[in-house]
Design a protein around this motif. Structure first.
Motif, PDB file in Angstrom:
ATOM      1  N   SER A 103      27.397 -32.433  14.673  1.00  0.00           N
ATOM      2  CA  SER A 103      26.884 -32.282  16.040  1.00  0.00           C
ATOM      3  C   SER A 103      25.885 -31.142  16.163  1.00  0.00           C
ATOM      4  O   SER A 103      25.052 -31.138  17.074  1.00  0.00           O
ATOM      5  N   LEU A 104      25.934 -30.152  15.241  1.00  0.00           N
ATOM      6  CA  LEU A 104      24.996 -29.038  15.334  1.00  0.00           C
ATOM      7  C   LEU A 104      23.562 -29.510  15.131  1.00  0.00           C
ATOM      8  O   LEU A 104      22.621 -28.934  15.682  1.00  0.00           O
ATOM      9  N   GLY A 105      23.391 -30.545  14.337  1.00  0.00           N
ATOM     10  CA  GLY A 105      22.050 -31.059  14.093  1.00  0.00           C
ATOM     11  C   GLY A 105      21.458 -31.774  15.289  1.00  0.00           C
ATOM     12  O   GLY A 105      20.252 -32.055  15.320  1.00  0.00           O
ATOM     13  N   GLN A 106      22.273 -32.080  16.290  1.00  0.00           N
ATOM     14  CA  GLN A 106      21.788 -32.799  17.465  1.00  0.00           C
ATOM     15  C   GLN A 106      21.234 -31.861  18.538  1.00  0.00           C
ATOM     16  O   GLN A 106      20.636 -32.303  19.514  1.00  0.00           O
ATOM     17  N   LEU A 107      21.432 -30.548  18.357  1.00  0.00           N
ATOM     18  CA  LEU A 107      20.928 -29.587  19.330  1.00  0.00           C
ATOM     19  C   LEU A 107      19.427 -29.395  19.147  1.00  0.00           C
ATOM     20  O   LEU A 107      18.902 -29.547  18.036  1.00  0.00           O
ATOM     21  N   PRO A 108      18.718 -29.018  20.216  1.00  0.00           N
ATOM     22  CA  PRO A 108      17.288 -28.737  20.084  1.00  0.00           C
ATOM     23  C   PRO A 108      17.043 -27.599  19.102  1.00  0.00           C
ATOM     24  O   PRO A 108      17.904 -26.743  18.885  1.00  0.00           O
ATOM     25  N   THR A 109      15.867 -27.594  18.513  1.00  0.00           N
ATOM     26  CA  THR A 109      15.507 -26.525  17.591  1.00  0.00           C
ATOM     27  C   THR A 109      15.143 -25.271  18.376  1.00  0.00           C
ATOM     28  O   THR A 109      14.405 -25.329  19.363  1.00  0.00           O
ATOM     29  N   ARG A 110      15.681 -24.151  17.955  1.00  0.00           N
ATOM     30  CA  ARG A 110      15.362 -22.882  18.606  1.00  0.00           C
ATOM     31  C   ARG A 110      13.874 -22.569  18.425  1.00  0.00           C
ATOM     32  O   ARG A 110      13.309 -22.761  17.355  1.00  0.00           O
ATOM     33  N   LYS A 111      13.259 -22.076  19.493  1.00  0.00           N
ATOM     34  CA  LYS A 111      11.832 -21.751  19.422  1.00  0.00           C
ATOM     35  C   LYS A 111      11.599 -20.600  18.449  1.00  0.00           C
ATOM     36  O   LYS A 111      12.416 -19.692  18.332  1.00  0.00           O
ATOM     37  N   SER A 112      10.486 -20.652  17.777  1.00  0.00           N
ATOM     38  CA  SER A 112      10.208 -19.703  16.692  1.00  0.00           C
ATOM     39  C   SER A 112      10.214 -18.251  17.163  1.00  0.00           C
ATOM     40  O   SER A 112      10.597 -17.352  16.415  1.00  0.00           O
ATOM     41  N   GLN A 113       9.797 -18.004  18.412  1.00  0.00           N
ATOM     42  CA  GLN A 113       9.744 -16.623  18.894  1.00  0.00           C
ATOM     43  C   GLN A 113      11.107 -16.112  19.363  1.00  0.00           C
ATOM     44  O   GLN A 113      11.260 -14.927  19.656  1.00  0.00           O
ATOM     45  N   GLN A 114      12.078 -17.006  19.440  1.00  0.00           N
ATOM     46  CA  GLN A 114      13.410 -16.607  19.913  1.00  0.00           C
ATOM     47  C   GLN A 114      14.290 -16.169  18.741  1.00  0.00           C
ATOM     48  O   GLN A 114      14.371 -16.863  17.727  1.00  0.00           O
ATOM     49  N   THR A 115      14.935 -15.022  18.898  1.00  0.00           N
ATOM     50  CA  THR A 115      15.871 -14.555  17.856  1.00  0.00           C
ATOM     51  C   THR A 115      17.272 -15.116  18.079  1.00  0.00           C
ATOM     52  O   THR A 115      18.106 -15.089  17.174  1.00  0.00           O
ATOM     53  N   LEU A 116      17.514 -15.619  19.284  1.00  0.00           N
ATOM     54  CA  LEU A 116      18.864 -16.044  19.642  1.00  0.00           C
ATOM     55  C   LEU A 116      18.806 -17.197  20.635  1.00  0.00           C
ATOM     56  O   LEU A 116      17.970 -17.216  21.529  1.00  0.00           O
ATOM     57  N   ALA A 117      19.703 -18.149  20.450  1.00  0.00           N
ATOM     58  CA  ALA A 117      19.935 -19.182  21.463  1.00  0.00           C
ATOM     59  C   ALA A 117      21.426 -19.486  21.471  1.00  0.00           C
ATOM     60  O   ALA A 117      22.022 -19.738  20.412  1.00  0.00           O
ATOM     61  N   VAL A 118      22.047 -19.412  22.640  1.00  0.00           N
ATOM     62  CA  VAL A 118      23.472 -19.727  22.781  1.00  0.00           C
ATOM     63  C   VAL A 118      23.601 -20.964  23.663  1.00  0.00           C
ATOM     64  O   VAL A 118      23.183 -20.949  24.830  1.00  0.00           O
ATOM     65  N   TYR A 119      24.149 -22.031  23.094  1.00  0.00           N
ATOM     66  CA  TYR A 119      24.324 -23.288  23.823  1.00  0.00           C
ATOM     67  C   TYR A 119      25.772 -23.395  24.291  1.00  0.00           C
ATOM     68  O   TYR A 119      26.698 -23.239  23.494  1.00  0.00           O
ATOM     69  N   ILE A 120      25.955 -23.644  25.565  1.00  0.00           N
ATOM     70  CA  ILE A 120      27.291 -23.855  26.111  1.00  0.00           C
ATOM     71  C   ILE A 120      27.415 -25.334  26.458  1.00  0.00           C
ATOM     72  O   ILE A 120      26.681 -25.842  27.314  1.00  0.00           O
ATOM     73  N   CYS A 121      28.313 -26.005  25.749  1.00  0.00           N
ATOM     74  CA  CYS A 121      28.456 -27.454  25.887  1.00  0.00           C
ATOM     75  C   CYS A 121      29.792 -27.773  26.541  1.00  0.00           C
ATOM     76  O   CYS A 121      30.839 -27.310  26.074  1.00  0.00           O
ATOM     77  N   GLU A 122      29.743 -28.546  27.618  1.00  0.00           N
ATOM     78  CA  GLU A 122      30.945 -28.959  28.338  1.00  0.00           C
ATOM     79  C   GLU A 122      30.913 -30.472  28.493  1.00  0.00           C
ATOM     80  O   GLU A 122      29.876 -31.040  28.859  1.00  0.00           O
ATOM     81  N   ASN A 123      32.070 -31.086  28.232  1.00  0.00           N
ATOM     82  CA  ASN A 123      32.167 -32.547  28.361  1.00  0.00           C
ATOM     83  C   ASN A 123      31.044 -33.266  27.610  1.00  0.00           C
ATOM     84  O   ASN A 123      30.412 -34.187  28.111  1.00  0.00           O
ATOM     85  N   TYR A 124      30.806 -32.771  26.387  1.00  0.00           N
ATOM     86  CA  TYR A 124      29.835 -33.391  25.477  1.00  0.00           C
ATOM     87  C   TYR A 124      28.396 -33.320  25.994  1.00  0.00           C
ATOM     88  O   TYR A 124      27.534 -34.082  25.574  1.00  0.00           O
ATOM     89  N   ALA A 125      28.111 -32.388  26.912  1.00  0.00           N
ATOM     90  CA  ALA A 125      26.746 -32.160  27.375  1.00  0.00           C
ATOM     91  C   ALA A 125      26.453 -30.672  27.289  1.00  0.00           C
ATOM     92  O   ALA A 125      27.271 -29.844  27.696  1.00  0.00           O
ATOM     93  N   CYS A 126      25.285 -30.318  26.741  1.00  0.00           N
ATOM     94  CA  CYS A 126      24.936 -28.916  26.541  1.00  0.00           C
ATOM     95  C   CYS A 126      23.936 -28.455  27.590  1.00  0.00           C
ATOM     96  O   CYS A 126      22.993 -29.177  27.931  1.00  0.00           O
ATOM     97  N   GLN A 127      24.168 -27.234  28.092  1.00  0.00           N
ATOM     98  CA  GLN A 127      23.261 -26.651  29.067  1.00  0.00           C
ATOM     99  C   GLN A 127      22.022 -26.087  28.355  1.00  0.00           C
ATOM    100  O   GLN A 127      21.961 -26.032  27.128  1.00  0.00           O
ATOM    101  N   GLN A 128      21.056 -25.647  29.152  1.00  0.00           N
ATOM    102  CA  GLN A 128      19.892 -24.988  28.574  1.00  0.00           C
ATOM    103  C   GLN A 128      20.352 -23.739  27.819  1.00  0.00           C
ATOM    104  O   GLN A 128      21.263 -23.027  28.262  1.00  0.00           O
TER     105      GLN A 128
END
Length: 693
Positions: A651-676
């Motif tokens: 499932s990790l491969g299904q998340l959007p790719t982190r933008k190159s300028q970002q050092t961090l992205a935290v995805y919070i997923c509830e009920n099989y849907a992930c927020q921005q």
């Protein structure tokens, strides 16, 4: 010490400390094996089965009174086939015959005494028996003589009773416990705990009083979801009163198995690894919920004890310390005022005695007093001494350290140094969980070393677990507790390290567990593997005892693994696992508190939190620390590193790719849907501080 006039019996070749304690008895003991059963059938003799464990006080008493006695040994050797079993090595035998004892007598305990036909069918069950009749209690000699007469003259009576008892237990075990689980059982269970709660001393029920840390874990999580309930108050008072009581070793730390009184004053002095593990987890979660440093301090004390006394140099954890030393229960732990003053001097000695209730009149039989803080009023003492409470605490701590060094010169209780896979799993979970909650890598390292010990010394080439390791020898194919508890440890290690190796170990162990223990027809896990010895019937354990049931822990693990991996087959098995025991849970809610943890997780607004970044970047490390320290029992944390190899978690491969300028992205997923994704540490901190994850 072995008696010089006795030759060793067959138990001398065993590794179990409990069996070795009986290796010089005049009783001609057999371990549980085919040789013993063949002898019973060949000579048509009943089997005398005695089950106990090395740190059991009443097991020692019965050994001293009866099994070391020539008169008792003569009867046992002549008319019976005596078999001795270590319940911790063979929990399958213990569980089955304990159910027999409870069915026949309405109670149980150790030492467990069972009389069997040569076909292993029980016709008598009891616990401790004195050598001679005493206060209306049948003595062992009288019982053996009556049974011998009956067996010689009317053996059919014993055989018929054995058949009847076996049929009754088998029928009971075959009753379906299936049903549908409802969230309302959580509120019902909470109300039952409220009714059992001791408002004055904490804990639940009357004496004897057990710590029951899995009850406290349920209530802590209930308190988080229901902040207006009494759950938090009940847990806090219980944990504080236990730490103040004699059940906690005020000089050397660690908790005893239970208190014989309502007040937590007089313990049954043996210390078990599983109690330290489960209580460390309860105090850690209490700290997370309340942020009260008191609870963290207790965890640190528990771990000081475990690392000092119960940790093998190679990384595994030993099982227990005895209640007795020099043949007297509790002698190692108690003090007289004179002994304290000899170490500390008159002034500091009097101060320590006042603070820790060490009296001339004694609070424990005639041997001395059990140090405790139940009656202590340190604030009043500080005022009287015209010093601050911190100064008083420092002074008492220095005195404690001196008394500990003095106590180390005493004869220590016996240590059971066998390493049990199941109990090690619990302690691995405790160290890993506390390590991430407190952000202490040294605790996580302890858990990692123990996990490696199990992985290399107690895991067979095909992935099958052994039950125990001692003196270079691993023995007995593992049971459901071994798999469930180790899986818990591996999952907590993944949550603490975010190293997918541990998640992979948990996944592989789950596959093996399903293969060996899963009931394809009714769901749930059998206690023994499909390749194990069949003890008249194959049963499932679901009630919690001093430790949670393997089935309950397995259910909790399956739900968390399903959240971590999004594997639908694991999710389905988790659902079947809860349904398999739904009726049993509903019928006795407070006996299934760890199943209640699984139900809480199942019905919660479950979340998967994915941290995306390079592990060595400071922003990623800080975000990880924020999430690991937070009290988020309904969440699992995952890690995705762009530069790493392909993840074991699809499932990790299904998340959007982190933008190159970002050092961090935290995805919070509830009920099989992930927020921005959250890319700001301040935003993450704000979200966590609001009680969200």
């Amino acid at each position: 010490m072995k008696p010089k006039h006795h030759k060793p019996n067959r138990l001398i070749d065993e590794k179990s400390p409990y069996l070795l304690q009986h290796a010089y008895n005049p009783v001609d003991w057999y371990p549980w094996n085919d040789e013993a059963f063949a002898k019973a059938k060949r000579e048509n003799k009943p089997i005398f089965l005695s089950i106990g464990y090395s740190s059991c006080h009443w097991c020692h008493v019965m050994e001293e009174e009866s099994f070391a006695d020539e008169q008792v040994a003569e009867v046992l050797n002549q008319d019976f086939v005596p078999i001795k079993v270590d319940r911790e090595e063979r929990p399958d035998i213990d569980h089955f015959y304990m159910m027999v004892c409870q069915a026949m007598t309405g109670q149980g305990g150790w030492p467990l005494t069972i009389l069997l036909t040569p076909e292993q069918k029980p016709f008598f069950a009891g616990t401790y028996l004195p050598k001679e009749d005493r206060y209306g209690r049948t003595g062992l000699l009288a019982l053996l003589k009556r049974v011998t007469i009956m067996w010689n003259e009317e053996s059919h009576r014993a055989i018929d009773l054995g058949e009847e008892v076996t049929d009754r237990v088998q029928t009971f075990l075959q009753i379906s416990q299936q049903g549908e689980i409802s969230k309302k059982v959580l509120d019902q269970a909470y109300q039952e705990f409220v009714e059992q709660y001791d408002e004055i001393f904490g804990g639940f029920g009357e004496a004897p009083k057990f710590p029951r840390p899995h009850d406290l874990l349920f209530l802590l999580r209930y308190a988080r979801a229901n902040p207006k309930s009494k759950a938090k108050e009940m847990v806090e008072r219980t944990l504080r009163m236990m730490r103040r009581g004699g059940i906690f070793d005020q000089i050397g730390f660690g908790f005893a198995r239970y208190s014989v009184d309502r007040h937590w004053l007089v313990p049954h002095f043996e210390k078990m690894l599983y109690d330290q593990a489960m209580l460390a987890l309860a105090y850690t979660e209490a700290y997370q919920l309340t942020q009260d440093p008191y609870f963290r301090h207790v965890v640190e004390e528990i771990f000081v004890y475990v690392q000092r006394e119960l940790t093998d140099p190679k990384g595994g954890f030993y099982s227990a310390e005895d209640a007795d030393s020099e043949g007297i229960e509790g002698k190692f732990y108690v003090w007289t005022p004179q002994e304290v003053k000899e170490v500390l001097g008159e002034e500091d000695g009097a101060l320590f005695c006042k603070a820790f209730d060490i009296r001339e009149s004694s609070n424990f039989e005639e041997y001395g007093s059990i140090p405790n803080l139940l009656r202590s009023r340190t604030s009043e003492m500080a005022k009287q001494g015209q010093i601050s409470q911190q100064e008083l605490a420092d002074r008492l701590e220095k005195s404690r350290e001196k008394l500990f060094k003095c106590r180390e010169k005493r004869v220590h209780p016996h240590k059971d140094d066998k390493i049990l896979t199941s109990w090690n799993g619990l302690m691995i979970a405790a160290f890993a969980y506390a390590g991430r909650a407190f952000q202490l890598p040294e605790y996580i390292d302890v858990a990692k070393r123990a996990a490696q010990f199990i992985h290399t010394r107690l895991t067979q080439s095909d992935g099958r677990l052994w039950v125990r390791y001692r003196d270079g020898d691993a023995k007995v194919n593992g049971f459901i507790d071994d798999y469930a508890f180790m899986n818990w440890g591996f999952i907590e290690l993944y949550q603490a390290t975010l190293d997918e190796e541990y998640l992979n170990w948990a996944f592989e162990l789950t596959i093996k567990m399903k293969e060996l223990f899963w009931d394809e027809h009714d769901g749930g896990f059998f206690f023994s593997g499909s390749d194990g010895e069949l003890l008249l019937t194959r049963h499932k354990e679901h009630y919690d005892g001093a430790i949670p049931s393997g089935n309950a822990v397995a259910g909790y693990n399956l739900l968390r693994l399903a959240s971590l991996t999004r594997d639908q087959s694991i999710e389905k098995m988790a659902d079947q696992q809860l349904k398999a025991f739904a009726r049993a849970i509903q019928d006795s809610l407070t006996s299934h508190s760890f199943f209640l943890l699984a139900i809480q997780f199942a019905f919660a607004n479950r979340m998967e939190i994915v941290i995306d970044g390079e592990k060595d970047h400071s922003d990623v490390q800080e975000a990880t620390a924020i999430l690991q320290q937070a009290y988020l029992p309904e969440a699992v944390i995952l890690f995705r590193e762009q530069s790493s190899r392909e993840s074991l978690i699809p499932s990790l491969g299904q998340l959007p790719t982190r933008k190159s300028q970002q050092t961090l992205a935290v995805y919070i997923c509830e009920n099989y849907a992930c927020q921005q994704p959250i890319t700001s540490l301040n935003e993450l901190k704000s979200l966590i501080s609001q009680g969200r994850s």
